[in-house]
Design an enzyme around this catalytic site. Sequence first.
Site, PDB file in Angstrom:
ATOM      1  N   GLU A 151       2.625   3.831   1.809  1.00 29.28           N
ATOM      2  CA  GLU A 151       2.015   4.492   2.963  1.00 29.28           C
ATOM      3  C   GLU A 151       2.802   4.239   4.245  1.00 29.28           C
ATOM      4  OE1 GLU A 151      -1.723   2.079   2.657  1.00 29.28           O
ATOM      5  OE2 GLU A 151      -1.648   2.203   4.834  1.00 29.28           O
ATOM      6  N   ASP A 187       1.949   9.210   2.518  1.00 28.18           N
ATOM      7  CA  ASP A 187       0.921   9.877   3.332  1.00 28.18           C
ATOM      8  C   ASP A 187       1.506  11.221   3.753  1.00 28.18           C
ATOM      9  OD1 ASP A 187      -1.632   8.865   5.442  1.00 28.18           O
ATOM     10  OD2 ASP A 187      -0.611  10.789   5.653  1.00 28.18           O
ATOM     11  N   GLU A 232      -6.900   9.404  -2.649  1.00 33.95           N
ATOM     12  CA  GLU A 232      -7.709   8.481  -1.859  1.00 33.95           C
ATOM     13  C   GLU A 232      -8.743   9.248  -1.031  1.00 33.95           C
ATOM     14  OE1 GLU A 232      -5.407   6.075   0.873  1.00 33.95           O
ATOM     15  OE2 GLU A 232      -7.081   4.665   1.051  1.00 33.95           O
ATOM     16  N   HIS A 235      -1.684   8.488  -0.112  1.00 31.46           N
ATOM     17  CA  HIS A 235      -2.492   7.798   0.891  1.00 31.46           C
ATOM     18  C   HIS A 235      -3.166   8.865   1.751  1.00 31.46           C
ATOM     19  CE1 HIS A 235      -2.813   5.901   5.001  1.00 31.46           C
ATOM     20  NE2 HIS A 235      -3.337   4.937   4.270  1.00 31.46           N
ATOM     21  N   GLU A 267      -2.353  -2.770  -4.088  1.00 27.77           N
ATOM     22  CA  GLU A 267      -1.661  -1.942  -3.095  1.00 27.77           C
ATOM     23  C   GLU A 267      -1.090  -2.785  -1.961  1.00 27.77           C
ATOM     24  OE1 GLU A 267      -3.741   1.618  -2.030  1.00 27.77           O
ATOM     25  OE2 GLU A 267      -3.239   1.413   0.087  1.00 27.77           O
ATOM     26  N   ASP A 294      -6.271  -3.763  -1.895  1.00 31.18           N
ATOM     27  CA  ASP A 294      -5.258  -3.353  -0.908  1.00 31.18           C
ATOM     28  C   ASP A 294      -5.094  -4.475   0.115  1.00 31.18           C
ATOM     29  OD1 ASP A 294      -3.674  -2.169   0.999  1.00 31.18           O
ATOM     30  OD2 ASP A 294      -5.026  -0.500   1.417  1.00 31.18           O
ATOM     31  N   LYS A 332     -10.549  -3.960   0.495  1.00 25.81           N
ATOM     32  CA  LYS A 332      -9.550  -4.639   1.299  1.00 25.81           C
ATOM     33  C   LYS A 332      -9.482  -6.114   0.931  1.00 25.81           C
ATOM     34  CE  LYS A 332      -8.140  -1.179   3.548  1.00 25.81           C
ATOM     35  NZ  LYS A 332      -6.739  -0.740   3.532  1.00 25.81           N
TER      36      LYS A 332
HETATM   37 CA    CA Z   1      -3.633   1.169   2.208  1.00 26.59          CA
END
Ligand code: CA
Length: 377
Positions: free
Chosen positions: A246, A269, A329, A296, A220, A194, A166
């Site tokens: 996502e 997703d 993922e 995702h 991302e 991300d 992250k």
């Molecule tokens: Ca993400």
Amino acid sequence: MQIERIETYVVEQALDTPFYFSQFEFQSRQICLVKVIAGDGSYGWGEGYGPATVVKAGVEFLAPLVVGEDPLQVEAIWSKMHLRALDYARRGVLVAAISAIDIALWDLRGKLLGQPVSTLLGGRRREQVMVYATGMYFTETDDLTGKLVDEARLYVSQGFRALKMKVGLGVDTDVKHVRAVRTAIGSDVQLMVDANHAYSLSEALSFARQIEELDISFFEEPVSPEDYEGYRELRRRISIPVAGGECEYLLAGFRHLLSRRCVDIAQPDICGAGGLTETKRIAALATAFQTNVIPHSWGTGIAFAAGLHLVSALDIVPGRLRMPEAMLEMDRSESALRENLTQPKFALENGRVAVPDLPGLGVDVDPDYLAEYARTD
Ligand code: CA
């Protein structure tokens, strides 16, 4: 045979250690599960992405359209739900409710036909799927850099060959974190970042330029999911592949992202974008734009199994003798629901996970665990 009834469950578990990302903090994990039950007692499981109580309300709104239908007519049922919801659900949680029911229907259809979902999606191109570890969230600590580095090393020691961390706390802090993690894991492990759309375009450009030398596999959600032009401009101006999607819904939503050439990697997703029915179409559209799909995935073993089946059946571009590896993922942040709700467990081997070959999704919900963690309010 007919679909007899649909049950919904909101399952919730408090976290031992609350964690946050660039947008908000998680105190608990909560998810809406859907069980579609046919007249002979056979059933399929699905789940929706997003606020669980809202997904549940959506499923309850749609359920009367589905009960009484033939469970083998999955795409026809999808169209019926979509048409009823279209005026209110061109995006958002009602699409997640459609997704949850659709995934359960694919699971049920596979069980009724005695075939894994990947076979029904068009055929298994691969029996194992490379997974990347998603983790390295933020926690309240005096040494966040050290915490991120330790966590990255843990994933590598567990056998992951690709990690995603992250970012989104601020460019200087993020660059410091990414440098530290890359130094710790060496050059043989793929590293992705991300931002969860925390950056402006200028911040995303500045950040990307400072980490371009660190061999980042993709960047991302750099900017707001509403900022298609920002995505497009960033992608033109940096060498790191751009990923996103996502927060995008349905084939029509992905058309915007793909036709404007916003991303190198599309990330629908399955539990949010329209289920297996619609994500298969999104993947076909992505292929037409020579864009790969890395779904995702943020949920229980039901969502992860749906991802494995979809990725097993994906075409990868460009076609060539040694083609790029398909990937999925694999969330590693704290979630006892993900680890304990479904059986069998998923095992990591050489950085890959086997695609289940049992009928349907190939996972089942542990009834005792469900009874313990399902909310009763
Ligand atoms: Ca993400």
